[in-house]
Every structure is written in C-alpha cells, then in structure tokens.
Design an enzyme around this catalytic site. Structure first.
Site, short mmCIF file in Angstrom:
data_model
loop_
_atom_site.label_atom_id
_atom_site.label_comp_id
_atom_site.label_asym_id
_atom_site.label_seq_id
_atom_site.Cartn_x
_atom_site.Cartn_y
_atom_site.Cartn_z
CE LYS A 1 -1.92 2.58 3.03
NZ LYS A 1 -1.65 3.97 2.28
CD GLU B 1 -3.05 8.30 2.88
OE1 GLU B 1 -2.28 7.34 2.64
OE2 GLU B 1 -3.34 8.61 3.92
CD GLU C 1 10.58 12.45 11.37
OE1 GLU C 1 9.38 12.15 11.48
OE2 GLU C 1 11.56 11.71 10.58
N GLY D 1 7.26 5.13 7.96
CA GLY D 1 6.30 6.22 8.11
C GLY D 1 6.78 6.84 9.50
N GLY D 2 5.58 7.65 10.03
CA GLY D 2 5.93 8.39 11.09
C GLY D 2 5.82 7.55 12.36
CD GLU E 1 13.14 4.04 7.68
OE1 GLU E 1 13.35 4.97 8.51
OE2 GLU E 1 13.13 4.28 6.26
CB CYS F 1 13.23 8.85 8.01
SG CYS F 1 14.05 7.53 6.64
O1 TXE Z 1 2.70 9.28 7.52
P1 TXE Z 1 2.06 8.34 8.14
P2 TXE Z 1 1.99 10.82 7.44
C1 TXE Z 1 6.68 11.42 9.36
C2 TXE Z 1 6.79 13.07 9.27
C3 TXE Z 1 5.44 13.36 8.84
C4 TXE Z 1 4.63 12.45 9.87
C5 TXE Z 1 3.25 12.20 9.34
O2 TXE Z 1 7.20 13.28 10.52
O3 TXE Z 1 4.99 14.71 9.14
O4 TXE Z 1 5.46 11.19 9.69
O5 TXE Z 1 3.45 11.89 7.90
C6 TXE Z 1 -0.22 4.55 6.23
N1 TXE Z 1 -2.29 1.75 9.86
N2 TXE Z 1 6.90 10.45 8.17
O6 TXE Z 1 0.81 11.29 8.10
O7 TXE Z 1 0.78 8.39 8.83
C7 TXE Z 1 -0.30 5.76 5.28
O8 TXE Z 1 -1.38 5.78 4.58
C8 TXE Z 1 -1.81 1.51 8.87
C9 TXE Z 1 8.20 9.91 8.18
O9 TXE Z 1 1.97 11.32 5.90
O10 TXE Z 1 3.15 7.44 8.75
C10 TXE Z 1 0.87 5.89 4.57
O11 TXE Z 1 1.00 4.68 3.36
N3 TXE Z 1 -1.16 2.48 7.92
C11 TXE Z 1 8.48 9.19 7.34
C12 TXE Z 1 1.93 5.39 5.62
O12 TXE Z 1 1.07 4.76 6.46
C13 TXE Z 1 -1.22 3.61 8.05
C14 TXE Z 1 7.81 9.12 5.87
C15 TXE Z 1 2.75 6.72 6.17
O13 TXE Z 1 1.89 7.51 6.67
C16 TXE Z 1 -1.97 3.98 9.17
C17 TXE Z 1 6.65 9.91 5.96
C18 TXE Z 1 -2.66 3.33 10.11
N4 TXE Z 1 -3.25 3.31 11.22
C19 TXE Z 1 6.18 10.60 7.26
N5 TXE Z 1 -2.06 5.57 9.01
C20 TXE Z 1 9.87 8.11 7.11
N6 TXE Z 1 10.41 7.70 8.32
O14 TXE Z 1 10.43 8.30 6.14
C21 TXE Z 1 -1.31 5.82 8.07
N7 TXE Z 1 -1.00 4.75 7.38
#
Ligand code: TXE
Length: 488
Positions: free
Chosen positions: A174, A177, A384, A227-228, A249, A283
């Site tokens: 996935k 979005e 972050e 992700g976050g 990660e 990240c």
């Molecule tokens: O990322 P999310 P967001 C950090 C960065 C950013 C913050 C929020 O600080 O400001 O995270 O960003 C999916 N169950 N990073 O909200 O939510 C989502 O659809 C399962 C760091 O955009 O972490 C997407 O595919 N999946 C980072 C993915 O998780 C879920 C890169 C990442 O989204 C979910 C991006 C759930 N409950 C943001 N909620 C890095 N480490 O590189 C969301 N997703």
C-alpha cells in the site's frame, strides 16, 4: 490525467465502493490522476488473493533462480522506463529531478541486487549431540503487508517488494494515498514480467481502513511499515492481533556533528545537503546541526551565505534542487514548527516563509530555514519536522557533542565531520543510531542495512539484513537409528 485501477489477484480493479481519490502535483496543484480509494474490504480481497497465491499457488515452489530472473526483468523494465518514472516521481511528490533520478536508478539496482540474492539463501547443518542430522532451513514468512510513505514512493516500495519477493513471499503493497502512481506503474511491470497472479497486490487508499487492515488482519503474517513514529506505534499495536512479524522504519531527529578540525568547505556543503535534500522530507535528514563553538559563527555564516544557491521551483525545471512539500497540510505542519521555533526564542537566520513569485503561488513551497542558538530542550530540537528546517546547537567538547547527539527519543542516523579519523570513529562508536556517516551525509547503499535504534524503528531493510527480515527459520532433525529407543 490518468485513471488508475489497483492490482488484486492479477486483475486491475476499482475500489468496491467505487470511490476514487484525486492525485495532484504539489508544485502546481495540477490534477495528475484518479486512483481507487481502497478501504478495509478491498484490503481483505487483496489479502485473500495473496493468501491463495502463497498457500496454493506456484510461487513457493518456483525455483529461486526463476524468482531472481523475474526480479532482473523488473529492474530492466524500470531502467527502460527511466524518464517516465523520474517525471512521475517529481510530479507526484514534488522532489527535484536530480533526486528522482537517484531514486529510479537505486530502485532498479535494488531489484537487481535482490534478484541476485534469491539464489543465495542458505541454511546450515549442525552436529547435534545425539548424532542426528540437523538442518536449519530458511523459508518465506508468507503473506506480507507493506505500507510505504510519500517521500520516496518508488524507492520505498522497492525496498519492501524486492527482498520479500526474492525470499518467496506474497505481498500486498500500500503506497501512501498522496503518492500512489509509481507503485501502480510498478504493478504493470510485475504483470508484464510474468509474476503469477496474487504474488504482488497493490492497493491504494488511506491508512485508516486499507492500511489498518493490513496491520490487523490475522491472515497477514508480516507487516513492514515506513512512516511516522506515531503511526508506527499504531501499526505495531494492531500487529499484536496475531503476533505478526513486524519491521518498522520510523522517524528521526538526526544529529550532524561538526568539529573545528573538519574540512570546512566540504562540511558546509554536506551539512546543507543533509538538512535540505528532498526538502528535508527524509527520515534520515540531518536536521540538528551540532557545531563546535570555536567555528560556530563562521560555519553558520557560510551556511546562510550558500542557502540562496538552493533553487526552489517545480522539480522538472532546470536547476531546481528543492521542490514543494508534499501537501498543503504538511506545509501547515512545517510552518507551525517554524512559528514554534520563533516563539521558543530560537534565532531565525534565514527562510521561515513561503517564497514569493508567480511560480510558487499554487505550490506548497517553504524556503530553506535555519534556526541558530537552539536550546536542546526546544521542540524544534526534539521533534521531527520533516521539512526544510535546520536547528543549530553549539557545543564545546566532544563529550558534550555526544551527549547532545544521543539526547533524543530517536536513533536513526547521524553524521560526524572531522579530519581526525580516530575521533570520527570514537564519536560514531558512542552514538546510538543505525545509519552513520563520517565526512559525508546521505549516500545510501542497497548493500547496507537501513534502520534505526530507539523509537526510529525495529529491524533493518536493505543488504543481507533486508532479506533476513522476510525469512522464517526452521530446524529439521533427522534420526538415523531405525531401532526403537524403548521410551515406554
Ligand atoms: O505519515 P504516516 P504522514 C513522518 C513525518 C510526517 C509524519 C506524518 O514526520 O510529518 O510522519 O506523515 C499509512 N495503519 N514521516 O501522516 O501516517 C499511510 O497511508 C496502517 C516519516 O503522511 O506515517 C501511508 O501509506 N497504515 C516518514 C503510511 O502509513 C497507516 C515518512 C505513512 O503514513 C495508518 C513519512 C494506520 N493507522 C512521514 N495510518 C519516514 N520515516 O520516512 C497511516 N498509514
């Protein structure tokens, strides 16, 4: 404008609800595509398809050599479509062309690397004490849910897909979005290469619903997430449902330590790249600069002097090295941190606002921003921000630099600049982070393990560690004596 479908069980399908989401260019607001808006029901279909492909399909018994060759085909197809992927990544997530070029090349190399590793998955034999022949064999984990973010859409998808498939797993990917296009294009490449139906499923939709289902559903054996940290914690909690194997990660607040014996020019150059590559939406971004007091003023002055060289604009325009932030909502978040920094009393040296001019009006641009005299307790030193914001903290001694570097809930990456290699090693040896550089910052290798300490995650991607993360371990003990033991 392109209308996409998503890939489930070898078919291109719409979301069950019929809903779609608009995908826009964050630099211009232009509508790029419509993609299916999957929810938990669609995720369940994809999980069922992957389950069927793993439990009944030919993939597990496909010889490793064949799996590897299929991955080589994917690698080649990415290179054959290099320009298309570069442009798509620039438009979809706002990165500058030169960085999209790194990503696409790295993605092709990553598929090739794991294509090669497919045939090098080895077990072991043991001399067990009773004389049995004992084998340790490695097997795929099964069905893997893979959730990736928006900052490196193609590359993060690749880091997840390539090792999982090399190891013989079936996957549901996935993408975010916000940036689903390159993953869907990759889906077509998998189909054309000849992967059996259901081995690779790609669903597009939000985290709530589609993503949560991948983390929660007991038919999924592993979830790998980038992700976050806040979302990562939720994924981990949801994965307890069936004690899934989990790889995370997550975020970072990564220190770059500059000692006064550094190669000054080179350190300035890398420090800017550490903080501002990919608009700071990385990240591993070096977002905390710890600089020795004896060169603090001179170093910071030079950083500020060079910032105007960072040309902002649409990533496809000539000379642009910084694009817009991925969404208006994310820009709001970054801007709120800039306000927090000012309110906390940090000294704003440059940036801190949106660039002026017609070409920036419809995009989510923020100027490269440097705060000086940041106190370690300030939120801009601890949290972050994930945008082009660098927080500078001066230090006096090596011990102080190490303590400041480790004063974080994160432990993803770190950099040290010094011309004393002994000191470089000594300092890096004391820093609790998984990815470190001495005298440069950011170069990333498919061969090297990627991941963090502390709240930056669990497990490693890339390299041999990356394929380990997709393998189970089984012991087989073979008894060689036909005579009954006579237990009872
Ligand atoms: O990322 P999310 P967001 C950090 C960065 C950013 C913050 C929020 O600080 O400001 O995270 O960003 C999916 N169950 N990073 O909200 O939510 C989502 O659809 C399962 C760091 O955009 O972490 C997407 O595919 N999946 C980072 C993915 O998780 C879920 C890169 C990442 O989204 C979910 C991006 C759930 N409950 C943001 N909620 C890095 N480490 O590189 C969301 N997703």
């Amino acid at each position: 404008m392109k209308e996409y479908k998503m890939l489930i069980g070898g078919e291109w399908v719409s979301a069950k609800s019929g809903q779609t989401r608009d995908v826009t260019d964050p630099a211009s607001g232009e509508l790029l595509a419509k993609v299916p808006e999957a929810n938990a029901d669609d995720a369940k279909l994809a999980i069922a398809a992957a389950r069927k492909a793993f439990d009944e399909g030919p993939w597990r018994s496909t010889p490793a050599l064949e799996r590897g060759k299929l991955l080589f085909k994917v690698s080649k197809a990415i290179m054959d479509n290099f320009d298309k992927f570069v442009e798509m990544e620039v438009r979809d997530c706002g990165k500058p062309r030169r960085e999209a070029e790194f990503d696409v090349g790295d993605a092709a190399n990553c598929f090739e690397y794991y294509g090669g590793l497919a045939t090098k998955i080895h077990g072991q034999t043991m001399n067990t004490p009773d004389g049995s022949v004992s084998l340790i064999v490695r097997e795929p984990i099964g069905v893997c849910g893979q959730i990736v973010p928006w900052n490196y859409p193609l590359l993060m998808s690749t880091w997840k897909l390539a090792p999982a498939l090399a190891a013989g797993n079936c996957v549901i990917l996935k993408p975010s979005e916000l940036t689903p296009m390159s993953a869907l294009e990759l889906g077509q490449i998998f189909m054309d290469a000849g992967f059996p139906p259901g081995v690779v499923n790609i669903i597009t939709g939000p985290g709530a619903g589609a993503g949560e289902e991948l983390a929660t559903n007991p038919k999924v054996d592993k979830v790998a997430f980038t992700g976050g940290t806040v979302t990562g914690k939720k994924v981990m909690q949801n994965a307890t449902n069936n004690i899934k194997n989990v790889t995370l990660e997550l975020g970072g607040k990564n220190p770059v330590i500059v000692f006064d014996d550094c190669n000054f020019d080179s350190a300035v150059d890398w420090t800017l790249f550490a903080a501002f590559a990919n608009q700071g939406e990385v990240c591993s971004a070096g977002s905390r600069l710890l600089v020795q007091k004896s060169i603090h003023r001179k170093f910071v002055d030079e950083l500020v002097k060079r910032v105007p060289r960072i040309k902002l604009g649409h990533g496809l325009n000539e000379g642009v090295v910084m694009g817009p932030l991925v969404s208006a909502a994310h820009r709001d978040k970054v801007e709120s941190y800039i306000k927090i920094g000012i309110d906390e009393g940090a000294k704003l040296l440059c940036g801190g606002k949106r660039p002026e001019g017609k070409e920036f009006e419809k995009g989510n641009f923020v100027e490269p921003t440097i705060f000086d005299d940041v106190k370690p307790s300030m939120r801009i030193a601890r949290e972050e921000i994930f945008g082009p914001v660098l927080s500078v903290i001066p230090f006096e001694t090596e011990e102080e630099a190490i303590a400041l570097a480790n004063d974080s809930e994160y432990g993803l990456a770190a950099g040290v600049f010094t011309s004393n290699i002994t000191r470089g090693h000594r300092v890096i040896g004391k820093i609790r982070a998984g990815i470190t550089w001495i005298n440069n910052y950011h170069p990333t290798y498919n061969e090297m393990p990627w991941g963090g300490y502390k709240q930056s995650g669990i497990g490693r991607e890339l390299g041999l560690f990356g394929i380990e993360a997709y393998l189970e371990t089984k012991q087989i003990n073979i008894w060689l004596d036909d005579n009954p033991v006579g237990w009872y």
